[in-house]
Design a protein around this motif. Structure first.
Motif, PDB file in Angstrom:
ATOM      1  N   LEU A 185       5.093  29.199  22.956  1.00  0.00           N
ATOM      2  CA  LEU A 185       4.266  30.378  23.279  1.00  0.00           C
ATOM      3  C   LEU A 185       3.849  31.387  22.588  1.00  0.00           C
ATOM      4  CD1 LEU A 185       7.664  31.875  26.041  1.00  0.00           C
ATOM      5  CD2 LEU A 185       5.755  30.902  26.514  1.00  0.00           C
ATOM      6  N   LEU A 186       4.348  31.384  21.310  1.00  0.00           N
ATOM      7  CA  LEU A 186       3.642  31.720  20.174  1.00  0.00           C
ATOM      8  C   LEU A 186       2.858  31.564  19.549  1.00  0.00           C
ATOM      9  CD1 LEU A 186       6.627  33.299  18.357  1.00  0.00           C
ATOM     10  CD2 LEU A 186       5.708  34.838  19.728  1.00  0.00           C
ATOM     11  N   HIS A 187       2.320  29.822  19.790  1.00  0.00           N
ATOM     12  CA  HIS A 187       1.541  29.087  19.797  1.00  0.00           C
ATOM     13  C   HIS A 187       1.012  28.682  21.132  1.00  0.00           C
ATOM     14  CE1 HIS A 187       4.820  29.806  15.790  1.00  0.00           C
ATOM     15  NE2 HIS A 187       3.492  29.499  15.689  1.00  0.00           N
ATOM     16  N   PRO A 188       0.013  29.100  21.469  1.00  0.00           N
ATOM     17  CA  PRO A 188      -1.088  28.238  22.672  1.00  0.00           C
ATOM     18  C   PRO A 188      -1.110  27.608  22.628  1.00  0.00           C
ATOM     19  CG  PRO A 188      -1.904  30.401  21.986  1.00  0.00           C
ATOM     20  CD  PRO A 188      -0.362  31.117  21.095  1.00  0.00           C
ATOM     21  N   GLY A 189      -2.336  26.815  21.330  1.00  0.00           N
ATOM     22  CA  GLY A 189      -2.845  25.749  21.200  1.00  0.00           C
ATOM     23  C   GLY A 189      -2.290  24.478  21.214  1.00  0.00           C
ATOM     24  N   GLN A 190      -0.838  24.882  20.063  1.00  0.00           N
ATOM     25  CA  GLN A 190      -0.197  23.920  19.978  1.00  0.00           C
ATOM     26  C   GLN A 190       0.701  23.377  22.097  1.00  0.00           C
ATOM     27  OE1 GLN A 190       2.617  23.309  16.579  1.00  0.00           O
ATOM     28  NE2 GLN A 190       1.222  25.418  15.816  1.00  0.00           N
ATOM     29  N   LEU A 191       1.201  24.298  22.318  1.00  0.00           N
ATOM     30  CA  LEU A 191       1.558  24.135  23.594  1.00  0.00           C
ATOM     31  C   LEU A 191       0.365  23.571  24.726  1.00  0.00           C
ATOM     32  CD1 LEU A 191       3.932  24.857  26.430  1.00  0.00           C
ATOM     33  CD2 LEU A 191       2.526  26.984  26.303  1.00  0.00           C
ATOM     34  N   ALA A 192      -0.820  23.626  24.664  1.00  0.00           N
ATOM     35  CA  ALA A 192      -1.671  23.467  25.386  1.00  0.00           C
ATOM     36  C   ALA A 192      -1.896  21.885  24.643  1.00  0.00           C
ATOM     37  CB  ALA A 192      -2.845  24.029  25.166  1.00  0.00           C
ATOM     38  N   MET A 193      -1.388  20.922  23.692  1.00  0.00           N
ATOM     39  CA  MET A 193      -1.540  19.666  23.115  1.00  0.00           C
ATOM     40  C   MET A 193      -0.350  19.435  24.281  1.00  0.00           C
ATOM     41  SD  MET A 193      -2.624  19.916  19.169  1.00  0.00           S
ATOM     42  CE  MET A 193      -2.021  21.114  18.551  1.00  0.00           C
ATOM     43  N   ALA A 194       0.695  19.777  23.880  1.00  0.00           N
ATOM     44  CA  ALA A 194       1.978  19.165  24.504  1.00  0.00           C
ATOM     45  C   ALA A 194       1.535  19.386  26.281  1.00  0.00           C
ATOM     46  CB  ALA A 194       3.223  19.730  23.945  1.00  0.00           C
ATOM     47  N   PHE A 232       5.829  26.858  35.341  1.00  0.00           N
ATOM     48  CA  PHE A 232       5.041  27.587  35.292  1.00  0.00           C
ATOM     49  C   PHE A 232       4.529  27.977  34.183  1.00  0.00           C
ATOM     50  CE2 PHE A 232      10.062  28.673  36.257  1.00  0.00           C
ATOM     51  CZ  PHE A 232       9.193  28.772  37.364  1.00  0.00           C
ATOM     52  N   PRO A 233       3.384  27.677  33.777  1.00  0.00           N
ATOM     53  CA  PRO A 233       1.931  27.816  32.835  1.00  0.00           C
ATOM     54  C   PRO A 233       1.257  28.600  32.480  1.00  0.00           C
ATOM     55  CG  PRO A 233       1.243  27.282  35.460  1.00  0.00           C
ATOM     56  CD  PRO A 233       2.912  27.320  35.532  1.00  0.00           C
ATOM     57  N   GLY A 234       1.846  29.942  33.080  1.00  0.00           N
ATOM     58  CA  GLY A 234       1.064  30.984  33.185  1.00  0.00           C
ATOM     59  C   GLY A 234       2.937  31.695  32.203  1.00  0.00           C
ATOM     60  N   LEU A 235       4.039  31.544  31.543  1.00  0.00           N
ATOM     61  CA  LEU A 235       5.042  31.563  30.642  1.00  0.00           C
ATOM     62  C   LEU A 235       4.641  32.664  30.142  1.00  0.00           C
ATOM     63  CD1 LEU A 235       8.225  31.119  31.051  1.00  0.00           C
ATOM     64  CD2 LEU A 235       8.039  29.858  29.697  1.00  0.00           C
ATOM     65  N   GLY A 271       5.290  34.231  35.695  1.00  0.00           N
ATOM     66  CA  GLY A 271       3.559  33.928  36.120  1.00  0.00           C
ATOM     67  C   GLY A 271       3.993  33.422  37.723  1.00  0.00           C
ATOM     68  N   PRO A 272       2.482  32.784  37.954  1.00  0.00           N
ATOM     69  CA  PRO A 272       2.570  31.901  38.974  1.00  0.00           C
ATOM     70  C   PRO A 272       2.772  30.766  38.760  1.00  0.00           C
ATOM     71  CG  PRO A 272       0.292  33.561  38.885  1.00  0.00           C
ATOM     72  CD  PRO A 272       1.208  33.444  37.725  1.00  0.00           C
ATOM     73  N   ALA A 273       4.082  30.428  40.040  1.00  0.00           N
ATOM     74  CA  ALA A 273       4.680  28.466  39.641  1.00  0.00           C
ATOM     75  C   ALA A 273       3.147  27.472  40.143  1.00  0.00           C
ATOM     76  CB  ALA A 273       5.237  28.539  40.760  1.00  0.00           C
TER      77      ALA A 273
END
Length: 417
Positions: free
Chosen positions: A263-272, A382-385, A413-415
């Motif tokens: 959650l603190l590194h959204p770019g890395q979350l996106a890669m995952a 929960f992609p907007g978590l 966020g929305p599920a």
């Protein structure tokens, strides 16, 4: 008891039993060398080993024991106070604290239950538990603040270990409420003494239930081993304490820190979440960056052990604590950015979070499978978590052993459908 003063500081480094800043403390200890003399909570002297290469050598050294009953003179001579807050960690008689042939004997009935085949077979059950917990989370409003640790990270591993052990449903909440106190290192002597009593009481209820209702589970297997004379009554109780306690806490903290770091590194979350980086690498980097067990106690040299590479000598009977949090951020292994969370780094798998050598964590692969399934499902649902507080408002657990947060407030966020 007496201790030798640390040349670099003039006195031993006093470890913070409240676990206020585990990584700040680890950094300070590293400046004192590959191992430093410290004082544990209660003022007991020990070594804290922070260098990963030295840790590997000590953890595979045949003359390094984990058995205080045999190899800690201060314990044998009753110099350790009865109300020492960490006493349960050396009192127990199980695979965690055994040495040599005794360790082999106590580990054997557990190893079969955690074979790769049996662990992999648990994946569908873990997926079911995960989605049930996510369904429960989804009953909260999309903008409502919920505690991700309490509602998800804490519950998933406990439900999994309860399934593996055959714990009846009416004991689930009681184990949840009591297990965490085993890892708190800031408790008063009175509360520290009460924690294992409460857990032992629950274990007695579990054993009584499984004797009446045996099944294909670890508890029933351990009870059978006891009936055949392979385990004493205390070894049976303490083996279950090991599985319920240590096996659960590690995975809770792994899910906690992995979620927060992503959650603190959204770019890395996106890669995952897009598949550019596998969830296995996410899990390994989380283990490296935030070792779920920050410091494990204790080990004892059976005789004087001299380490040629560092020039250090660990005298017979001296207490040794292994600082996994420090080892995971060693710049010699992971580079000058070792303090940063980075799922693309080349050394994500080069960590010691599950130990090393004969005492390598039996449940390591189970924890990895749980984390891969849970993280992928959580962020898909929960992609907007997002965190509901700033990172510096997350309070660490009051423990120098267990590395996690007291709470992880998030907005879901929305599920997704």
């Amino acid at each position: 008891m007496t201790t030798t003063q640390t040349p670099a500081t003039g006195c031993p480094y006093r470890l913070d039993g409240k676990g206020t800043d585990i990584h700040g403390e680890a950094a300070a200890l590293r400046t004192l060398g590959p191992a430093a003399r410290v004082l544990l909570p209660g003022g007991l002297p020990a070594w804290s080993v922070t260098d990963p290469h030295l840790i590997r050598r000590l953890l595979t050294h045949p003359d390094i024991s984990k058995d205080a009953h045999q190899h800690w003179p201060a314990y044998i001579n009753k110099e350790i106070p009865a109300d020492w807050p960490l006493r349960i960690w050396v009192d127990v008689r199980n695979a965690l604290s055994a040495y040599g042939p005794e360790h082999t004997r106590l580990r054997r009935p557990l190893a079969a239950a955690f074979s790769p085949r049996r662990v992999r077979a648990l994946a569908p059950q873990i997926e079911t538990i995960t989605h049930t917990l996510l369904d429960d989370l989804q009953t909260s409003g999309p903008e409502e603040v919920v505690d991700l640790r309490a509602r998800f990270a804490w519950r998933l591993p406990l439900l999994v270990v309860n399934a593996v052990l055959g714990v009846p449903e009416d004991l689930h909440d009681d184990f949840r409420d009591e297990v965490g106190n085993l890892f708190a290192t800031n408790l008063s002597p009175e509360k520290a003494a009460q924690a294992p009593v409460a857990v032992y009481g629950l274990i007695s209820q579990l054993i009584a239930h499984k004797r009446e209702h045996p099944g294909d589970d670890i508890t029933s297997g351990l009870i059978a081993a006891h009936a055949e004379g392979q385990l004493t009554e205390q070894e049976l109780d303490d083996s279950l304490m090991l599985l319920i306690g240590a096996g659960h806490e590690t995975t809770v903290n792994l899910l906690d820190h992995a979620s927060v770091s992503l959650l603190l590194h959204p770019g890395q979350l996106a890669m995952a979440t897009t598949g550019q980086i596998g969830w296995d690498r996410v899990v390994e980097e989380a283990l490296r960056h935030q070792a779920p067990i920050a410091t494990i106690i204790l080990r004892f040299p059976v005789r004087d052990v001299h380490d040629e590479a560092t020039g250090l000598t660990f005298a017979q009977g001296e207490a040794i604590a292994i600082n996994y949090a420090a080892a995971g951020r060693d710049s010699g292994v992971h580079g000058q950015d070792a303090d940063h969370f980075d799922i693309t780094r080349g050394t994500v798998r080069d960590h010691l979070a599950f130990g090393h050598g004969a005492h390598l964590c039996l449940g390591a692969e189970l924890a990895r499978i749980e984390a891969r399934i849970a993280l992928a499902a959580l962020f898909a649902r929960f992609p907007g978590l997002r965190l509901a507080v700033e990172a510096d408002q997350l309070r660490p657990l009051p423990s120098l052993i267990s590395n996690g947060h007291e709470q992880v407030p998030v907005v879901l966020g929305p599920a997704t459908a």
